[in-house]
Motif scaffolding. Structure first.
Motif, short mmCIF file in Angstrom:
data_model
loop_
_atom_site.label_atom_id
_atom_site.label_comp_id
_atom_site.label_asym_id
_atom_site.label_seq_id
_atom_site.Cartn_x
_atom_site.Cartn_y
_atom_site.Cartn_z
N MET A 1 63.04 39.57 -30.82
CA MET A 1 64.28 38.94 -30.42
C MET A 1 64.84 38.13 -31.58
O MET A 1 64.11 37.44 -32.26
N ALA A 2 66.12 38.23 -31.74
CA ALA A 2 66.81 37.48 -32.78
C ALA A 2 67.23 36.12 -32.23
O ALA A 2 67.49 35.97 -31.05
N ALA A 3 67.29 35.15 -33.13
CA ALA A 3 67.76 33.82 -32.74
C ALA A 3 69.11 33.57 -33.38
O ALA A 3 69.36 33.98 -34.50
N LEU A 4 69.97 32.93 -32.64
CA LEU A 4 71.28 32.56 -33.15
C LEU A 4 71.30 31.08 -33.46
O LEU A 4 70.70 30.28 -32.74
N LEU A 5 72.02 30.72 -34.50
CA LEU A 5 72.16 29.31 -34.88
C LEU A 5 73.61 28.91 -34.77
O LEU A 5 74.51 29.71 -34.98
N GLY A 6 73.85 27.67 -34.48
CA GLY A 6 75.21 27.16 -34.42
C GLY A 6 75.43 26.31 -33.19
O GLY A 6 74.60 26.26 -32.28
N ARG B 1 67.33 31.36 -21.06
CA ARG B 1 67.95 30.75 -22.24
C ARG B 1 67.79 31.59 -23.52
O ARG B 1 67.92 31.07 -24.63
N ASN B 2 67.52 32.87 -23.40
CA ASN B 2 67.47 33.78 -24.53
C ASN B 2 68.88 33.89 -25.13
O ASN B 2 69.84 34.12 -24.42
N SER B 3 69.02 33.71 -26.44
CA SER B 3 70.33 33.81 -27.10
C SER B 3 70.88 35.22 -26.97
O SER B 3 70.18 36.19 -27.22
N VAL B 4 72.17 35.33 -26.59
CA VAL B 4 72.78 36.65 -26.48
C VAL B 4 74.05 36.82 -27.29
O VAL B 4 74.41 37.94 -27.66
N SER B 5 74.77 35.74 -27.61
CA SER B 5 75.97 35.89 -28.42
C SER B 5 76.42 34.56 -28.99
O SER B 5 76.01 33.50 -28.54
N HIS B 6 77.28 34.65 -29.97
CA HIS B 6 77.85 33.49 -30.63
C HIS B 6 79.30 33.32 -30.18
O HIS B 6 79.97 34.29 -29.85
N HIS B 7 79.79 32.12 -30.17
CA HIS B 7 81.16 31.83 -29.74
C HIS B 7 82.20 32.64 -30.52
O HIS B 7 83.23 33.03 -29.98
N ASP B 8 81.93 32.91 -31.79
CA ASP B 8 82.87 33.67 -32.62
C ASP B 8 83.05 35.11 -32.14
O ASP B 8 84.00 35.78 -32.53
N ASP B 9 82.14 35.60 -31.30
CA ASP B 9 82.22 36.97 -30.79
C ASP B 9 83.01 37.08 -29.48
O ASP B 9 83.16 38.17 -28.95
#
Length: 98
Positions: free
Chosen positions: A1-6, A16-24
């Protein structure tokens, strides 16, 4: 699993698994099965179910349910095909329920 930062990360409501960034986020004006939903250009840490035709509010679409890769919670769906010309912009995009 990838982790997103920001500062603005969207995650699975269950684990609470990261699925997307606000920029998307493309649009916040969508409706999911259970309420408000957002249209995303990219998501990560998901599993995609089988394709099926579904009659949605905006017409017939081929969609595939999207699941959290960690806990398998249904997050919403991916637009695989839009049958109406005005809906083609959704193809390859993801709906995630808020």
């Amino acid at each position: 699993m990838a982790a997103l930062l920001g500062p603005r990360i969207y995650s699975c409501c269950n684990c609470r698994n990261s699925v997307s960034h606000h920029d998307d986020v493309i649009s916040k004006a969508f409706q999911g099965r259970n309420g408000r939903a957002f249209l995303f250009s990219h998501v990560i840490n998901i599993l995609i179910g089988p394709k099926e035709d579904r009659q949605l509010m905006t017409g017939l679409h081929t969609v595939a349910d999207v699941y959290c890769s960690k806990c398998h919670e249904v997050l919403a769906w991916k637009y695989e095909r839009a049958y109406e010309a005005t809906q083609k912009y959704k193809e390859g995009k993801y709906i995630l329920e808020k």
